[in-house]
Design a protein around this motif. Structure first.
Motif, PDB file in Angstrom:
ATOM      1  N   LEU A   1      37.984  43.908  17.497  1.00 19.70           N
ATOM      2  CA  LEU A   1      38.578  43.641  18.800  1.00 19.70           C
ATOM      3  C   LEU A   1      37.791  42.572  19.535  1.00 19.70           C
ATOM      4  CD1 LEU A   1      40.589  44.317  21.078  1.00 19.70           C
ATOM      5  CD2 LEU A   1      39.003  46.133  21.794  1.00 19.70           C
ATOM      6  N   GLY A   2      36.461  42.642  19.453  1.00 20.15           N
ATOM      7  CA  GLY A   2      35.632  41.640  20.107  1.00 20.15           C
ATOM      8  C   GLY A   2      35.899  40.247  19.576  1.00 20.15           C
TER       9      GLY A   2
ATOM     10  N   ASP B 202      42.234  41.217  32.734  1.00 20.87           N
ATOM     11  CA  ASP B 202      43.399  42.110  32.714  1.00 20.87           C
ATOM     12  C   ASP B 202      44.475  41.570  31.781  1.00 20.87           C
ATOM     13  OD1 ASP B 202      42.332  43.963  34.445  1.00 20.87           O
ATOM     14  OD2 ASP B 202      43.226  43.073  36.234  1.00 20.87           O
ATOM     15  N   ALA B 203      44.748  40.280  31.881  1.00 13.45           N
ATOM     16  CA  ALA B 203      45.767  39.663  31.029  1.00 13.45           C
ATOM     17  C   ALA B 203      45.334  39.687  29.573  1.00 13.45           C
ATOM     18  CB  ALA B 203      46.040  38.234  31.494  1.00 13.45           C
ATOM     19  N   LEU B 204      44.055  39.474  29.321  1.00 17.71           N
ATOM     20  CA  LEU B 204      43.536  39.509  27.955  1.00 17.71           C
ATOM     21  C   LEU B 204      43.694  40.904  27.361  1.00 17.71           C
ATOM     22  CD1 LEU B 204      41.999  38.130  25.641  1.00 17.71           C
ATOM     23  CD2 LEU B 204      39.863  38.753  26.806  1.00 17.71           C
TER      24      LEU B 204
ATOM     25  N   VAL C 198      45.218  46.859  24.725  1.00 17.79           N
ATOM     26  CA  VAL C 198      44.175  47.859  24.983  1.00 17.79           C
ATOM     27  C   VAL C 198      43.943  47.925  26.481  1.00 17.79           C
ATOM     28  CG1 VAL C 198      43.029  47.543  22.753  1.00 17.79           C
ATOM     29  CG2 VAL C 198      42.307  46.168  24.723  1.00 17.79           C
ATOM     30  N   SER C 199      43.254  48.948  26.927  1.00 21.79           N
ATOM     31  CA  SER C 199      42.909  49.034  28.335  1.00 21.79           C
ATOM     32  C   SER C 199      41.773  48.080  28.653  1.00 21.79           C
ATOM     33  CB  SER C 199      42.504  50.460  28.710  1.00 21.79           C
ATOM     34  OG  SER C 199      41.252  50.786  28.122  1.00 21.79           O
ATOM     35  N   ARG C 200      41.662  47.719  29.917  1.00 18.72           N
ATOM     36  CA  ARG C 200      40.556  46.849  30.329  1.00 18.72           C
ATOM     37  C   ARG C 200      39.218  47.525  30.043  1.00 18.72           C
ATOM     38  NH1 ARG C 200      39.766  42.940  35.134  1.00 18.72           N
ATOM     39  NH2 ARG C 200      37.491  42.864  35.335  1.00 18.72           N
TER      40      ARG C 200
ATOM     41  N   ALA D 227      36.313  46.093  27.583  1.00 18.69           N
ATOM     42  CA  ALA D 227      34.976  45.793  28.108  1.00 18.69           C
ATOM     43  C   ALA D 227      33.891  46.482  27.286  1.00 18.69           C
ATOM     44  CB  ALA D 227      34.889  46.215  29.570  1.00 18.69           C
ATOM     45  N   LEU D 228      34.115  47.749  26.916  1.00 18.11           N
ATOM     46  CA  LEU D 228      33.126  48.498  26.151  1.00 18.11           C
ATOM     47  C   LEU D 228      32.934  47.902  24.762  1.00 18.11           C
ATOM     48  CD1 LEU D 228      31.258  50.943  25.757  1.00 18.11           C
ATOM     49  CD2 LEU D 228      33.288  52.246  25.047  1.00 18.11           C
ATOM     50  N   GLN D 229      34.047  47.668  24.057  1.00 18.25           N
ATOM     51  CA  GLN D 229      33.959  47.138  22.703  1.00 18.25           C
ATOM     52  C   GLN D 229      33.402  45.715  22.692  1.00 18.25           C
ATOM     53  OE1 GLN D 229      34.695  48.882  19.717  1.00 18.25           O
ATOM     54  NE2 GLN D 229      34.531  50.519  21.226  1.00 18.25           N
ATOM     55  N   PHE D 230      33.817  44.910  23.651  1.00 18.46           N
ATOM     56  CA  PHE D 230      33.358  43.523  23.716  1.00 18.46           C
ATOM     57  C   PHE D 230      31.854  43.473  23.948  1.00 18.46           C
ATOM     58  CE2 PHE D 230      32.832  39.242  25.268  1.00 18.46           C
ATOM     59  CZ  PHE D 230      33.848  38.515  24.656  1.00 18.46           C
ATOM     60  N   ARG D 231      31.367  44.292  24.848  1.00 15.89           N
ATOM     61  CA  ARG D 231      29.928  44.301  25.146  1.00 15.89           C
ATOM     62  C   ARG D 231      29.120  44.700  23.915  1.00 15.89           C
ATOM     63  NH1 ARG D 231      26.581  48.288  27.731  1.00 15.89           N
ATOM     64  NH2 ARG D 231      24.768  47.310  28.740  1.00 15.89           N
TER      65      ARG D 231
END
Length: 249
Positions: free
Chosen positions: A151-152, A169-171, A177-179, A183-187
């Motif tokens: 996902l990241g 939000d748009a991404l 997925v939820s925002r 955010a969690l997976q990206f970090r």
């Protein structure tokens, strides 16, 4: 550490989806020592230096840093594409943000020291050193056996395609997925929050354009997706420690 020689090299085909480049540098013993400014670039690097016993990984940066002057040193390194370093480091990348870690703590001391020792054998060429780094990375990649982009990595591709001009939000909606989940997976997988990653991506585009030509700062802000000139100036202060006008001089 003022680098007097710096060169980048493309990775072998099998590593190209994950590695932005390999690079080598050295300082001239006769050159006067001076600090070296490093800006956030949304990448993670591993560096091997001939004047220290351990290699180390440098995480993503949220602000510029000044590397202090040092004595003569030779460096070989790998720079990973955003979101790819986790495959090779076996660690969530947010723990490295604005810091660094000894490679022995990430790979195990035996593997890390074995590679470090073989890299600095006398008379070994830079090309040979880089090939040995690639061999080590290919071995770790085979163990990781990546199948599909994370996902990241998919979020990184979308942010980079938009040069950072994207709303989180748009991404998240585009990735279904939820925002909060994004955010969690990206970090964990990339090292920064999606918003900060996008800001740095946008700043890097603006700083490159500004250095290459005499574009008006207000026009540049609009072209690069900033709300106004003041937001562009804020990013230059945050990520370069200077103003747009001073940057291009």
């Amino acid at each position: 550490m003022a680098l007097t020689s710096y060169a980048e090299f493309p990775p072998c085909p099998a590593l190209r989806p994950y590695v932005a480049c390999l690079w080598a540098a050295h300082t001239d013993p006769a050159a006067p020592p001076r600090p070296h400014r490093v800006l956030p670039d949304n990448c993670v690097d591993i560096l091997w230096q001939d004047n220290r016993p351990d290699a180390f990984a440098v995480g993503m940066m949220s602000a510029p840093i000044w590397v202090p002057a040092a004595g003569p040193v030779r460096i070989v390194a790998v720079r990973f594409r955003p979101g790819a370093a986790g495959l090779f480091l076996d660690a969530p990348l947010h723990v490295l943000t604005d810091s660094r870690a000894d490679l022995a703590d990430l790979w195990g001391r035996a593997d890390a020291l074995r590679l470090h020792d073989t890299l600095w054998q006398p008379k070994l060429s830079t090309a040979a050193r880089l090939r040995r780094i690639e061999d080590a990375l290919l071995a770790r990649l085979a163990r990781a056996a990546p199948s599909t982009p994370t996902l990241g990595q998919r979020a990184v591709a979308a942010i980079e395609a938009a040069h950072g001009a994207v709303r989180v939000d748009a991404l998240a909606d585009a990735l279904a997925v939820s925002r909060q989940h994004l955010a969690l997976q990206f970090r964990q997988q990339v090292g920064l929050t999606p918003k900060l990653f996008a800001r740095i991506c946008r700043f890097r585009r603006a700083s490159a354009v500004l250095r290459d030509d005499g574009t008006d700062v207000a026009a540049l802000a609009l072209d690069c997706g900033y709300f106004d000139q003041s937001h562009l100036i804020r990013d230059f202060r945050d990520f370069a420690g200077t103003t747009p006008d001073a940057w291009r001089r």
